[in-house]
Design a protein around this motif. Sequence first.
Motif, mmCIF file in Angstrom:
data_model
loop_
_atom_site.group_PDB
_atom_site.id
_atom_site.type_symbol
_atom_site.label_atom_id
_atom_site.label_comp_id
_atom_site.label_asym_id
_atom_site.label_seq_id
_atom_site.Cartn_x
_atom_site.Cartn_y
_atom_site.Cartn_z
ATOM 1 N N GLU A 158 36.562 45.642 38.615
ATOM 2 C CA GLU A 158 37.185 46.690 39.431
ATOM 3 C C GLU A 158 36.665 46.693 40.863
ATOM 4 O OE1 GLU A 158 37.085 50.604 37.805
ATOM 5 O OE2 GLU A 158 38.506 50.053 36.228
ATOM 6 N N GLU A 161 38.171 43.278 45.292
ATOM 7 C CA GLU A 161 39.386 43.833 45.854
ATOM 8 C C GLU A 161 40.541 42.818 46.025
ATOM 9 O OE1 GLU A 161 38.474 47.641 45.762
ATOM 10 O OE2 GLU A 161 40.346 46.870 46.612
ATOM 11 N N SER A 211 43.580 40.105 45.802
ATOM 12 C CA SER A 211 44.755 40.179 44.910
ATOM 13 C C SER A 211 44.693 39.198 43.755
ATOM 14 C CB SER A 211 46.027 39.947 45.720
ATOM 15 O OG SER A 211 45.927 38.700 46.382
ATOM 16 N N ARG A 240 42.868 40.486 41.361
ATOM 17 C CA ARG A 240 43.491 41.687 40.751
ATOM 18 C C ARG A 240 44.282 41.363 39.475
ATOM 19 N NH1 ARG A 240 45.586 46.262 44.594
ATOM 20 N NH2 ARG A 240 43.395 46.076 45.075
ATOM 21 N N ARG A 282 41.996 40.559 36.953
ATOM 22 C CA ARG A 282 41.394 41.829 36.517
ATOM 23 C C ARG A 282 42.324 42.600 35.579
ATOM 24 N NH1 ARG A 282 41.050 46.606 40.530
ATOM 25 N NH2 ARG A 282 43.086 46.806 39.604
ATOM 26 N N ASN A 283 43.606 42.573 36.023
ATOM 27 C CA ASN A 283 44.592 43.276 35.167
ATOM 28 C C ASN A 283 44.624 42.727 33.749
ATOM 29 O OD1 ASN A 283 45.345 45.111 37.015
ATOM 30 N ND2 ASN A 283 47.166 44.021 37.722
#
Length: 813
Positions: free
Chosen positions: A698, A701, A703, A706, A709-710
């Motif tokens: 988390e 930062e 993308s 991301r 991370r998702n």
Amino acid sequence: MEDHIQQCETQSDALNQKRKVRLLHSAPCNHKGNRKRETRSNSIIIREPRVDRDQRSYSPTVTPNTKETRKENARSRPHSVMSGKTSSSDVWSSNNDSVSLYISKPGLAKLTTVPNHCGLSRSLTWNAKDCCYWGSTTVTEQLREKYHQRKLKKRDQPGSERQRSKGGVFTLLDDEKETKQVEVPGQAIKRFRTAVIVVKLVIRWFEAITENSYTKTPRTAAEHQYYTLYTSLEAQKLAFNKNLFVREQAFARVPKWASHILGTEPQERSESDCRRIHALLRGLKSFDKFTEQIQLSMCKSFSYQRVKSGRVILRRGHVGFNYYFIYSGSVFVNIEDVNIDGNKFDRTVSVLVRGDAFGELALLQNIRRTASITCRENCELLYVDKETFAKVCPQIFEKEMEEKEQFLMSLRVFRNDIWNKEMLKGLCADAQIQQGKCSVIRRLELDKTHHHRKKERHSTPVLSDEIINIITNINKINEDEEEEEEEEDSSDEEATKERMLESMALDYRRDGKRKKMEEKADDNKEVEKKKLMSLTGPTTLTSLMTQDKKSKDGKDYIYVHIGELKKNEIFNFYAILYPSRAPPHSSVILVSTGSTLMRIRRKVFFKIATREAKALANNVAKLERFVTDEQLLEAYKEMASWDEFKYRVVQESVGPNKENLRKKLTHHQIRVVHERRERSHKLLKTLEKNNKIAKKIEEKEDSEEREKRNKMLENLRLKQKSVSEQQFQLCKIVRKDRNDTVIGRRTVTSSMTSAQPVNPVLQEIRDVRDAPALDCLPKRRMSRRYSQTTSLGACLPLPSDKPIPSNLSLDYK
Ligand SMILES: Nc1ncnc2c1ncn2[C@@H]1O[C@@H]2COP(=O)(O)O[C@H]2[C@H]1O
């Protein structure tokens, strides 16, 4: 009363010392000598009377009714003052030393002085037309002396008229005509005292009789156990007597108005009184069987009696005078029996309750009482005397007899060609109708193989404690006994069979509790009970079983319900007719549960039966088919194995309960629990690790990250979901193991229990669920802690920094 008299005497002694005679008159009397209402204006007070011996009249000193005189009078008035209306022949008296007023005629008062010590009395007369006696006075010493002298003088005179009162108080009669008849107040008191003494003696006599009735009458086993249970407070606490709370009991008391009517003489009872009593008694079983006319005539002559628990109402062998109805309470019916050793003992054959009646046999057949009746609880009885009974009742009993005869005639044993009317009548006269159900129980001896099995069983084929009156000592039957002798004797077997029937009206539940109480009883009672037991044999199932256990033959017995007695069947007929020939399996028990029986005594049967009748009975009895012991044993084995199977299935499907679990936990199992706990710790650590990773992700930062991370988050959620799922399942299992009754969502199906194949995932969860605690607790508390820990296990921490997505359900609570 004596106290009162004593008090009065003391007072009068005190007054004596003052040597003052005080007579107080106030309110005037009417022409009949009755006292008028006191009106101050015309009332007079008489003080310091002077006795004129020559005139034999009383000349009072009249003093005005002033405030002072009234005060003084009030002070001087003793407690024993009597006042009220006077009428002819009234005697007013306070004590022996007082002057009393006797109104012999309207308007004429006689004053009688009765000295206390010398027993003399003195009558004085004065015109009491407008007088009322208000006080008490004493006789002066001087006066007493004079009376004494006069009495002696009179006694010496040959022709003198002298009367001696019954109470021993002398009355000196004056020459004047009007003083001839004098009622001496002292005499009345003496009579009263005598009456009191007589009453006291009678009460003591009654008490002695009652005491005798309680203490000197040997109690039957049934009585003994009843009183043991229900007379001591301690016992009452232990044994809940539901009958005390039965609705009927609250209303089953003779109301006051009824006891008042029943207390009056029959000729004093009006038609409406009889109707009211009739309405009250309607509904009583044995009262209802009479016609209305008979009922009404009975109501006219009913007497009412209350009898306390334990009292003997009738004694066997006494002459019969009354026929009784039980309005409330209950009674024992006791007959005499003989035990194996030939000792006589009393045995309760029946318990009669509200609505039952007794005492008809002696009146109908003009014989002595056939049984003793003892009060079980406090009773209210209504009874009619022999004469009334003879007038109204026999028709009814004839009808009843006819019914009994009809019933007997319908049986094979009592065929018309062999049993004539007379013989049947003879049987019916003695036969008793009894209420009760008739389950038949039999004692079965188990073989060695089944001895072991029986112990494993969790239920026995014995009905319950309700089966109480048991036949015993079957093995002790003297087989060499001659048949004829057996017919005559009331042998052990007969007693045994009679005891079977005994069961029909007793309160088995209470009997069953007797054993507990016996243990609590003191030494004396124990000895008494043992004596009683030796006479009567065990009377409860529990005691019989204990006896069976203690018996030296080492055999194992069980009690098997073998059937019901049907209409027109005779119970164990063959064994009753020929005890010595009866097979040993005749240890049969008849248990009452609700039908109506006719009870014929074996003795009477043989007395009346002719040779043919006996032969017929023999034939009928031979047709009786009983299951053999082998058949029974076989059936029992089947039943036992079926029971075992059921038990095993239940154990497997339901799993061990908490108690069993605690017992079964071994060291090995505890170790296993430890291991599981460690594994659950590991699982927790992995969870924490995942959480940390999620946090780290988390923080980044960019993308690219991301997306990753998702994905990872998705993975984590899935993991969370699976963990929560696991926790949910864990909860269920834990609850199941705790044997909780869980409602709704909490219900755990049997598929979750240990009896089912284990899912590896669930196994893991189980590891978690058992995690904490069992190690550090004493064994005793293990199960509790176990449950606590399992509930804790249901709340394992979840990653808390991220809110839980709504699609993840934690709704397992
Ligand atoms: N087995 C019994 N069951 C019920 N009542 C009985 C039994 N035997 C006697 N009685 C009653 O007890 C009474 C005792 O006095 P009686 O013989 O006059 O009449 C008797 C019957 O009413």
